[in-house]
Motif scaffolding. Structure first.
Motif, PDB file in Angstrom:
ATOM      1  N   GLY B  50       0.849  -1.187   0.000  1.00 16.66           N
ATOM      2  CA  GLY B  50       0.000   0.000   0.000  1.00 16.66           C
ATOM      3  C   GLY B  50       0.881   1.231   0.000  1.00 16.66           C
ATOM      4  N   PHE B  51       0.292   2.345   0.432  1.00 10.11           N
ATOM      5  CA  PHE B  51       1.077   3.570   0.526  1.00 10.11           C
ATOM      6  C   PHE B  51       1.605   3.685   1.954  1.00 10.11           C
ATOM      7  N   PRO B  52       2.890   3.833   2.138  1.00  8.77           N
ATOM      8  CA  PRO B  52       3.391   3.936   3.507  1.00  8.77           C
ATOM      9  C   PRO B  52       2.944   5.254   4.138  1.00  8.77           C
ATOM     10  N   LEU B  53       2.676   5.186   5.431  1.00  9.03           N
ATOM     11  CA  LEU B  53       2.278   6.391   6.137  1.00  9.03           C
ATOM     12  C   LEU B  53       3.425   7.381   6.131  1.00  9.03           C
ATOM     13  N   GLY B  54       3.113   8.607   5.837  1.00 10.08           N
ATOM     14  CA  GLY B  54       4.151   9.626   5.823  1.00 10.08           C
ATOM     15  C   GLY B  54       4.817   9.780   4.475  1.00 10.08           C
ATOM     16  N   SER B  55       4.185   9.266   3.421  1.00  7.68           N
ATOM     17  CA  SER B  55       4.829   9.375   2.112  1.00  7.68           C
ATOM     18  C   SER B  55       4.000  10.240   1.184  1.00  7.68           C
ATOM     19  N   LEU B  56       4.637  10.677   0.133  1.00  2.36           N
ATOM     20  CA  LEU B  56       3.997  11.507  -0.879  1.00  2.36           C
ATOM     21  C   LEU B  56       3.888  10.689  -2.152  1.00  2.36           C
ATOM     22  N   VAL B  57       2.687  10.536  -2.624  1.00  2.00           N
ATOM     23  CA  VAL B  57       2.458   9.772  -3.848  1.00  2.00           C
ATOM     24  C   VAL B  57       2.152  10.774  -4.946  1.00  2.00           C
ATOM     25  N   VAL B  58       2.864  10.689  -6.043  1.00  2.00           N
ATOM     26  CA  VAL B  58       2.634  11.626  -7.139  1.00  2.00           C
ATOM     27  C   VAL B  58       2.162  10.842  -8.351  1.00  2.00           C
ATOM     28  N   VAL B  59       1.122  11.312  -8.956  1.00  2.00           N
ATOM     29  CA  VAL B  59       0.584  10.662 -10.150  1.00  2.00           C
ATOM     30  C   VAL B  59       0.761  11.625 -11.309  1.00  2.00           C
ATOM     31  N   MET B  60       1.425  11.166 -12.345  1.00  2.00           N
ATOM     32  CA  MET B  60       1.614  12.034 -13.512  1.00  2.00           C
ATOM     33  C   MET B  60       0.449  11.838 -14.461  1.00  2.00           C
ATOM     34  N   GLU B  61      -0.227  12.911 -14.737  1.00  2.00           N
ATOM     35  CA  GLU B  61      -1.424  12.805 -15.565  1.00  2.00           C
ATOM     36  C   GLU B  61      -1.063  12.756 -17.036  1.00  2.00           C
ATOM     37  N   ASP B  62      -1.983  12.242 -17.802  1.00  2.00           N
ATOM     38  CA  ASP B  62      -1.877  12.311 -19.248  1.00  2.00           C
ATOM     39  C   ASP B  62      -2.921  13.328 -19.682  1.00  2.00           C
ATOM     40  N   PRO B  63      -2.539  14.345 -20.440  1.00  2.00           N
ATOM     41  CA  PRO B  63      -3.543  15.348 -20.793  1.00  2.00           C
ATOM     42  C   PRO B  63      -4.684  14.800 -21.630  1.00  2.00           C
ATOM     43  N   GLU B  64      -4.523  13.600 -22.137  1.00  2.00           N
ATOM     44  CA  GLU B  64      -5.569  13.084 -23.006  1.00  2.00           C
ATOM     45  C   GLU B  64      -6.521  12.135 -22.324  1.00  2.00           C
ATOM     46  N   ALA B  65      -6.317  11.851 -21.064  1.00  2.00           N
ATOM     47  CA  ALA B  65      -7.223  10.892 -20.440  1.00  2.00           C
ATOM     48  C   ALA B  65      -7.371  11.215 -18.961  1.00  2.00           C
ATOM     49  N   PRO B  66      -8.516  10.995 -18.402  1.00  2.00           N
ATOM     50  CA  PRO B  66      -8.735  11.335 -16.993  1.00  2.00           C
ATOM     51  C   PRO B  66      -8.513  10.179 -16.039  1.00  2.00           C
ATOM     52  N   HIS B  67      -7.577   9.291 -16.324  1.00  2.00           N
ATOM     53  CA  HIS B  67      -7.453   8.114 -15.465  1.00  2.00           C
ATOM     54  C   HIS B  67      -6.940   8.426 -14.078  1.00  2.00           C
ATOM     55  N   HIS B  68      -6.236   9.548 -13.937  1.00  2.00           N
ATOM     56  CA  HIS B  68      -5.764   9.867 -12.596  1.00  2.00           C
ATOM     57  C   HIS B  68      -6.939  10.089 -11.650  1.00  2.00           C
ATOM     58  N   MET B  69      -8.081  10.451 -12.231  1.00  2.00           N
ATOM     59  CA  MET B  69      -9.266  10.642 -11.389  1.00  2.00           C
ATOM     60  C   MET B  69      -9.705   9.333 -10.780  1.00  2.00           C
ATOM     61  N   LEU B  70      -9.532   8.253 -11.514  1.00  2.00           N
ATOM     62  CA  LEU B  70      -9.921   6.962 -10.969  1.00  2.00           C
ATOM     63  C   LEU B  70      -9.073   6.628  -9.752  1.00  2.00           C
ATOM     64  N   LEU B  71      -7.773   6.884  -9.854  1.00  2.00           N
ATOM     65  CA  LEU B  71      -6.908   6.591  -8.720  1.00  2.00           C
ATOM     66  C   LEU B  71      -7.284   7.461  -7.530  1.00  2.00           C
ATOM     67  N   LEU B  72      -7.513   8.729  -7.793  1.00  2.00           N
ATOM     68  CA  LEU B  72      -7.861   9.635  -6.707  1.00  2.00           C
ATOM     69  C   LEU B  72      -9.166   9.240  -6.065  1.00  2.00           C
ATOM     70  N   ARG B  73     -10.115   8.865  -6.889  1.00  2.00           N
ATOM     71  CA  ARG B  73     -11.429   8.541  -6.336  1.00  2.00           C
ATOM     72  C   ARG B  73     -11.380   7.326  -5.441  1.00  2.00           C
ATOM     73  N   ASN B  74     -10.680   6.298  -5.890  1.00  2.00           N
ATOM     74  CA  ASN B  74     -10.573   5.106  -5.050  1.00  2.00           C
ATOM     75  C   ASN B  74      -9.868   5.415  -3.754  1.00  2.00           C
ATOM     76  N   PHE B  75      -8.834   6.242  -3.843  1.00  2.00           N
ATOM     77  CA  PHE B  75      -8.084   6.622  -2.646  1.00  2.00           C
ATOM     78  C   PHE B  75      -8.983   7.351  -1.657  1.00  2.00           C
ATOM     79  N   MET B  76      -9.744   8.287  -2.189  1.00  2.00           N
ATOM     80  CA  MET B  76     -10.585   9.083  -1.303  1.00  2.00           C
ATOM     81  C   MET B  76     -11.703   8.250  -0.696  1.00  2.00           C
ATOM     82  N   SER B  77     -12.314   7.415  -1.528  1.00  2.00           N
ATOM     83  CA  SER B  77     -13.401   6.585  -1.002  1.00  2.00           C
ATOM     84  C   SER B  77     -12.902   5.645   0.066  1.00  2.00           C
ATOM     85  N   GLN B  78     -11.737   5.082  -0.145  1.00  2.00           N
ATOM     86  CA  GLN B  78     -11.199   4.138   0.819  1.00  2.00           C
ATOM     87  C   GLN B  78     -11.027   4.816   2.160  1.00  2.00           C
ATOM     88  N   GLY B  79     -10.530   6.044   2.115  1.00  2.00           N
ATOM     89  CA  GLY B  79     -10.337   6.765   3.359  1.00  2.00           C
ATOM     90  C   GLY B  79     -11.646   7.045   4.064  1.00  2.00           C
TER      91      GLY B  79
END
Lengths: 433, 363
Positions: B50-79
């Motif tokens: 998983g993501f270690p506590l105290g770490s910074l996760v960076v997601v590089m977006e692709d300007p042509e697709a909104p897939h980073h939103m999927l990662l963010l959404r799952n992360f937020m919902s899980q929390g």
């Protein structure tokens, strides 16, 4: 690209109790469409689902038509408006022609009532309103018809308000009577926020009392960037796109006048990028010889037109065509697409599939492994020197011999014929721990 | 490899940790690291927990697709499902609207995607001649599955998160559009992270921060690249001393290359998403399951905070698929079976380039 939706979640709409009614509230641009394409197969939910329009494109249409169709169809509820960037460069300077073509197409759709938008706001930086009025008239589109359908925000005649200050009360712009009816002067283009709100106001003015949406066309983003910083222009575009009443937005851009980073910003903010490139491969750009001259002249008439559609399911569709400007007008013709060349470069080393499908798992379960029958509770059969299993083996050997004796006299006795047929030749096999 | 020993642990993969963590949603891993789930179980597996506590996760977006939103959404919902407070910042004027798109977790009644890993372990059949002396020694992974439920849920992307999770003080939203020097965002993050200050005792709770489309062009700080970098640096220092995870997505093509590189170096875990071309015949021939794929996810860096040993991944690029149109899964890229005639398309990137010639020297 602003993937977020600035719309407030509309609370009241889901009172019917369908939990999925909530889906359409406050959803981001493409997110909504993800769910639409997913929901296509569930009619029992009773929701009105829009089919992804780009999916149903018949292949025979040209790309330009598909662009115009996408603009015509406009935005879905709760989504950002589709945005088109038309890019050109000095090698293929046909950008304005394409822009005018798209403008004319959209205008004719608006007049015919076929499009989602009921009006068009044109923000003109590089040409005067009268020019546009004449352009539209040439294509048979009357500007001053009974219904107001176009408004031109004139940022060309007096962008800084200097003429106004110099001439005082006198007439500032020399627009024709027709044009002045539909145009509105903007005297301070540096204030991008004001420009944006002015454009939106004009749009609302077009709609009048009725419902509906309107479209925006921006003549040249390069001009806007002369007056304001990148982020303010980007803010204007994202505000226009995310406005509730915006149906579609499109703009023209000259990519070689911008830094790469800045050009990337406009690619980021649009959902369709149409770029014009030289149809003739650039051989040696600087040397102008007689042969080159005729070739470069051709650049003023022909160009390669390629479009990248950002589809709703997150994939990118690439299409390519040729555009040529004749006396009669602009024509688009398709060329054989060599699509898919970008695919190979995207992927790293690809492995073979090591997972099993359902059927393969079942088949695997049926395989009897060599030692499996031993742990099953049956008496463990180990050879321990006695020929208790000799009968079995003799039978096997006998059949072998039988077969062989029919042919000749080859009698083969295996050295280790006392082993069980399906065990390994392991000398430890007789160990009984 | 199969040494005959009576210990079952020589065959079991995950040794369940004896010390159960006090807080649901936080898993303890090797070297004393504590993990938060990303919301996608495949991603947790790839990243080693998983993501270690105290770490910074960076997601590089692709300007042509909104897939980073999927990662963010799952992360937020899980929390939110695990009752972990969340701070969300985005360049939209009203970020709260995004919360309506968060997916809801699948309840156990619904069909879940098969837990493939434990299936295989249970069904591992060894053709081993000494097996008959030892009886069945199966690694029992059932208990792990229950634990996992408290750590990582499967999310159904078709259903929005129930309103009860979104209410209350658990969720804070902020718009980054107007902050010209990121001071406001910095202060907000600082006050949020104070709640999770890390002490030597037991942790009381964990928090999540999600920053979406950092350096979007409509933000006022867009051109101020040094400000952006100093913000990220101070965010990292704040988060190192707190029990939280920050996930941040940014479009690398909009920054100048040197700054983009600097930002990438500041990440503890670096992921990138990419769009795939639509109806690409070459890709369809090359990969299995191309029709279901919606994008690609690459893992560039995996956070290793308490150890010097890096994680070396077998594969760095995964395909993002929507299983049954509901669940987000990440799969390895699998090559489609190649028939002999068309072996040339990808042969040059394989190990030997001679095979691409074929011809009369077919062996």
């Amino acid at each position: 690209m602003n993937f977020d939706n600035s719309h407030e979640a509309k609370e009241g709409a889901n009172e019917k109790g369908t939990p999925l009614g909530v889906l359409y509230l406050g959803i981001c641009e493409r997110e909504r469409t993800y769910w639409q394409t997913i929901l296509l197969s569930s009619p029992k939910l009773g929701l009105d689902v829009h089919v992804d329009q780009l999916q149903s494109l018949p292949q025979a249409t040209t790309m330009a038509e598909s662009i115009c169709r996408a603009l015509r169809d406009g935005a879905l509820e709760g989504e950002h408006a589709p945005a088109l960037t038309i890019k050109d460069s000095i090698d293929a300077p046909l950008g304005f022609d394409v822009f005018a073509h798209v403008l004319a197409q959209l205008s004719s759709h608006i007049l015919a009532g076929k499009s989602q938008s009921r009006g068009l706001v044109l923000v003109a930086f590089t040409r005067s309103p009268s020019f546009y009025v004449d352009l539209l008239k040439e294509r048979g589109l009357e500007v001053n018809s009974s219904r107001k359908w176009i408004q031109i925000l004139d940022c060309y005649s007096d962008p800084h308000g200097w003429k106004d200050r110099i001439m005082g009360q006198g007439k500032v712009d020399d627009a024709t009577k027709e044009a002045s009816g539909v145009s509105r002067l903007c005297k301070d283009v540096k204030d991008m926020d004001k420009l944006c709100s002015l454009a939106i106001e004009l749009g609302k003015d077009l709609l009048g009392e009725g419902k509906g949406r309107f479209s925006f066309a921006l003549d040249s983003v390069n001009e806007m960037l002369r007056y304001a910083s990148v982020h303010s222009v980007a803010r204007v575009l994202s505000d226009l796109r995310s406005h509730d009443l915006a149906s579609c937005v499109f703009w023209l851009l000259h990519s070689d006048l911008l830094e790469d980073k800045v050009a990337a910003v406009f690619d980021y903010m649009s959902s369709m990028v149409a770029s014009l490139e030289s149809a003739i491969p650039a051989s040696n750009g600087l040397r102008i010889s007689l042969e080159n001259l005729s070739l470069t002249e051709q650049n003023f008439r022909r160009a390669k037109f390629s479009v990248r559609f950002k589809r709703r399911n997150g994939r990118v569709r690439l299409m390519s065509e040729e555009v040529s400007i004749e006396r009669s007008g602009i024509t688009f013709s398709s060329v054989s697409t060599d699509g898919g060349t970008m695919g190979g470069s995207l992927l790293p080393k690809v492995q073979f599939n090591l997972q099993l499908s359902e059927k393969e798992q079942m088949d695997r379960a049926k395989v009897v492994l060599p030692f499996e029958h031993q742990g099953n509770g049956e008496p463990i059969e180990i050879y321990d020197g006695r020929r208790s299993l000799a009968d079995k083996n003799n039978e096997a050997a006998g059949t072998m011999q039988m077969k062989d004796s029919s042919k000749g006299e080859i009698i083969y006795l295996r050295d280790s014929d006392d082993e069980m047929p399906d065990s390994d030749e392991d000398p430890d096999d007789d160990l009984d721990i | 490899m199969a040494t005959p020993r009576t210990r079952a642990s020589s065959f079991s993969r995950n040794v369940p940790s004896t010390a159960a963590p006090q807080v649901p949603g936080v898993k303890s891993g090797p070297n004393g690291t504590l993990f938060l789930s990303s919301g996608i179980s495949d991603l947790d597996k790839i990243l080693g927990g998983g993501f270690p506590l105290g770490s910074l996760v960076v997601v590089m977006e692709d300007p042509e697709a909104p897939h980073h939103m999927l990662l963010l959404r799952n992360f937020m919902s899980q929390g939110l499902v695990l009752n972990q407070p969340l701070l969300y910042a985005s360049p939209a004027k009203d970020p709260r609207g995004f919360l309506g798109t968060l997916p809801s977790p699948v309840s156990s009644k619904d069909d879940k995607p098969l837990d493939r890993d434990s299936e295989q372990e249970k069904g591992l059949r060894i053709a081993w001649q000494y097996k008959k002396y030892f009886g069945e020694n199966q690694p029992n992974s059932n208990s792990q599955r229950d634990n996992k439920f408290e750590f990582c849920n499967e999310f159904d992307l078709r259903k929005p998160l129930q309103r009860q999770f979104l209410s209350g003080q658990r969720v804070e939203c902020m718009s980054t559009q107007d902050s010209s020097d990121l001071a406001a965002l910095h202060d907000r993050c600082a006050t949020f992270l104070k709640q999770f200050f890390r002490t030597d005792g037991n942790i009381s709770g964990a928090g999540r921060i999600a920053i979406q489309s950092f350096c979007a062009p409509q933000c006022t700080y867009f051109d101020k690249e040094w400000h952006v970098l100093s913000f990220i640096r101070s965010l990292r220092s704040m988060i190192r001393s707190s029990n939280a995870v920050v996930i941040l997505s940014f479009p690398p093509s909009l920054l100048s290359p040197s700054f983009s590189k600097r930002l990438q170096h500041m990440a503890d875990t670096l992921l990138s998403v990419r769009a795939i071309p639509d109806e690409d015949k070459d890709l369809a021939k090359l990969l299995t399951g191309y029709q279901d794929m919606i994008g690609l996810l690459s893992v560039h860096k995996v956070a290793r905070i308490n150890t010097q040993v890096p994680i070396i991944l077998e594969a760095a690029t995964f395909s993002i698929k929507l299983q049954k149109r509901k669940f987000l899964v990440l799969e390895c890229l699998n090559q489609a079976p190649v028939d002999g005639s068309s072996g040339t398309s990808y042969a040059t990137s394989g190990s030997c380039s001679v095979s691409s010639k074929g011809g009369s020297l077919d062996f």
